[in-house]
Design an enzyme around this catalytic site. Structure first.
Site, PDB file in Angstrom:
ATOM      1  N   GLY A  25       0.856  -1.179   0.000  1.00 45.34           N
ATOM      2  CA  GLY A  25       0.000   0.000   0.000  1.00 45.34           C
ATOM      3  C   GLY A  25       0.889   1.225   0.000  1.00 45.34           C
ATOM      4  O   GLY A  25       1.817   1.335   0.811  1.00 45.34           O
TER       5      GLY A  25
ATOM      6  N   GLN B  95      -5.449  -9.232  -2.921  1.00 48.16           N
ATOM      7  CA  GLN B  95      -5.495  -8.302  -1.789  1.00 48.16           C
ATOM      8  C   GLN B  95      -6.921  -7.984  -1.368  1.00 48.16           C
ATOM      9  O   GLN B  95      -7.183  -7.738  -0.192  1.00 48.16           O
ATOM     10  CB  GLN B  95      -4.756  -7.004  -2.133  1.00 48.16           C
ATOM     11  CG  GLN B  95      -3.255  -7.158  -2.295  1.00 48.16           C
ATOM     12  CD  GLN B  95      -2.858  -7.292  -3.749  1.00 48.16           C
ATOM     13  OE1 GLN B  95      -3.600  -7.874  -4.558  1.00 48.16           O
ATOM     14  NE2 GLN B  95      -1.696  -6.767  -4.117  1.00 48.16           N
TER      15      GLN B  95
ATOM     16  N   ASP C 169      -1.421   4.811  -6.212  1.00 47.92           N
ATOM     17  CA  ASP C 169       0.003   4.672  -5.912  1.00 47.92           C
ATOM     18  C   ASP C 169       0.813   5.852  -6.425  1.00 47.92           C
ATOM     19  O   ASP C 169       1.846   6.177  -5.859  1.00 47.92           O
ATOM     20  CB  ASP C 169       0.533   3.368  -6.503  1.00 47.92           C
ATOM     21  CG  ASP C 169       0.119   2.160  -5.679  1.00 47.92           C
ATOM     22  OD1 ASP C 169       0.949   1.683  -4.893  1.00 47.92           O
ATOM     23  OD2 ASP C 169      -1.031   1.716  -5.796  1.00 47.92           O
TER      24      ASP C 169
ATOM     25  N   ASN D 287      -2.810   2.892 -10.218  1.00 52.62           N
ATOM     26  CA  ASN D 287      -3.315   2.112  -9.087  1.00 52.62           C
ATOM     27  C   ASN D 287      -3.286   0.640  -9.487  1.00 52.62           C
ATOM     28  O   ASN D 287      -2.890   0.298 -10.599  1.00 52.62           O
ATOM     29  CB  ASN D 287      -4.731   2.565  -8.704  1.00 52.62           C
ATOM     30  CG  ASN D 287      -5.180   1.991  -7.369  1.00 52.62           C
ATOM     31  OD1 ASN D 287      -4.451   2.055  -6.383  1.00 52.62           O
ATOM     32  ND2 ASN D 287      -6.367   1.418  -7.322  1.00 52.62           N
TER      33      ASN D 287
END
Length: 334
Positions: free
Chosen positions: A45, A192, A233, A243
């Site tokens: 993350g 995830q 990100d 992302n």
């Protein structure tokens, strides 16, 4: 569950690769271990990566045994370079490294520099925690009572070393009594969503359904999804957003169905040094992440595999950005 904790000059992280089957904390005492934890997604993350990077650099500096700046600096640069090389896409990692480098550049006494590096890492951690709380509060204002919100990958407390960004918005709206529910995509290839987001939604007491990534369009077509909220990100100067792989597809689907598509991210994720998403480096990860699940092969041997970890969503597909400084809406002409 705390994703990251700094205790007595040691970094304690929750090994996220083992969740939800096992809750195991790792004690990291040197920067090599931190670099490896970032590479292998034991900590992951974008905000959490930035925090871990800062602590990793601090650990590396603490381990340099010299009081002479001329000897300390080249050894420190090796530490910083190794941490910065772990993952190429997340802006927060490089932001943290740059801030730590600035501390070293402005210092003259090695002992004090080491103290200042630890203080800066702790400050970065606290800033990310506070940013995620503000993001969650601002984002919750966008969520209407009774809505069902879809989120992709994991952008909750585990990913942010704090309250959460995209998932924090959903949690905050739930805590406000808005009677919301959620859809969580499983997020192939590393799951995830299934492993982490489902766990966090369950612990928060939010009604939700776990779906495969390819089911999202079906449920949008059925009219049961009211909004999409994702993390990021790296965000380019023009708003193009990197992302988790699959985010772009969701944005296209959301536009086709008239569903608002929100990106929740702290200011540390915005990269004004790059003009557009074309300049964002996309990490390519090992093929085994696709051909195997927890060590069990699911695909034929000796086949070609592409495994980009991220994709780029053009800014014109994003309804608004949710930041700690408020909501940034896309202008009609840009």
């Amino acid at each position: 569950m705390k994703a990251i904790e700094w205790r007595d000059n040691r970094l304690i992280i929750l090994d996220q690769t083992l969740l939800p089957l096992e809750e195991k904390y790792l004690e990291l005492n040197d920067y090599h271990a931190v670099a490896e934890a970032i590479k292998t997604l034991r900590v992951r993350g974008a905000p959490s990566i930035g925090v871990a990077a800062a602590y990793g650099i601090a650990l590396g500096a603490l381990g340099i045994e010299t009081q002479y700046c001329s000897e300390f600096l080249p050894l420190y640069q090796q530490v910083s370079a190794e941490i910065a090389s772990t993952r190429p896409t997340a802006k927060n990692l490089f932001m943290a490294a740059e801030r730590m480098d600035h501390v070293v550049a402005s210092g003259t006494d090695v002992s004090q520099v080491k103290i200042s590096l630890v203080e800066e890492a702790v400050k970065i951690h606290h800033e990310e925690e506070e940013a995620s709380r503000k993001i969650s509060a601002f984002g919750a204002e966008l969520i209407q009572p009774g809505w069902t919100v879809l989120t992709h990958c994991n952008a909750g407390p585990l990913a942010t070393a704090g309250y959460g960004t995209a998932l924090g918005v959903i949690i905050a709206a739930h805590q406000q009594g808005k009677n919301i529910s959620a859809f969580a995509t499983e997020t192939r290839p590393l799951l995830q969503g299934a492993r982490l987001t489902a766990l966090e939604l369950k612990e928060a007491g939010i009604p939700f359904k776990l779906i495969t990534d390819s089911m999202a369009g079906h449920f949008m077509q059925k009219g049961v999804i009211n909004a999409v909220v994702v993390g990021a990100d790296r965000i380019a100067k023009n708003g193009d957003t990197a992302n988790k792989i699959g985010t772009y597809s969701l944005a296209v689907l959301a536009l086709a169905h008239g569903i608002p598509f929100y990106v929740a991210a702290p200011s540390s994720t915005f990269d004004k040094s790059i003009e557009s998403g074309r300049d964002i480096v996309i990490e390519e990860r090992k093929p085994e992440e696709i051909t195997q699940i927890r060590g069990q092969r699911i695909a034929p041997e000796n086949i070609a595999v592409a495994n980009p970890a991220f994709d780029v969503t053009p800014a014109n597909l994003i309804t608004a950005f949710i930041t700690e400084n408020g909501i940034i809406r896309r202008e009609a002409k840009n």
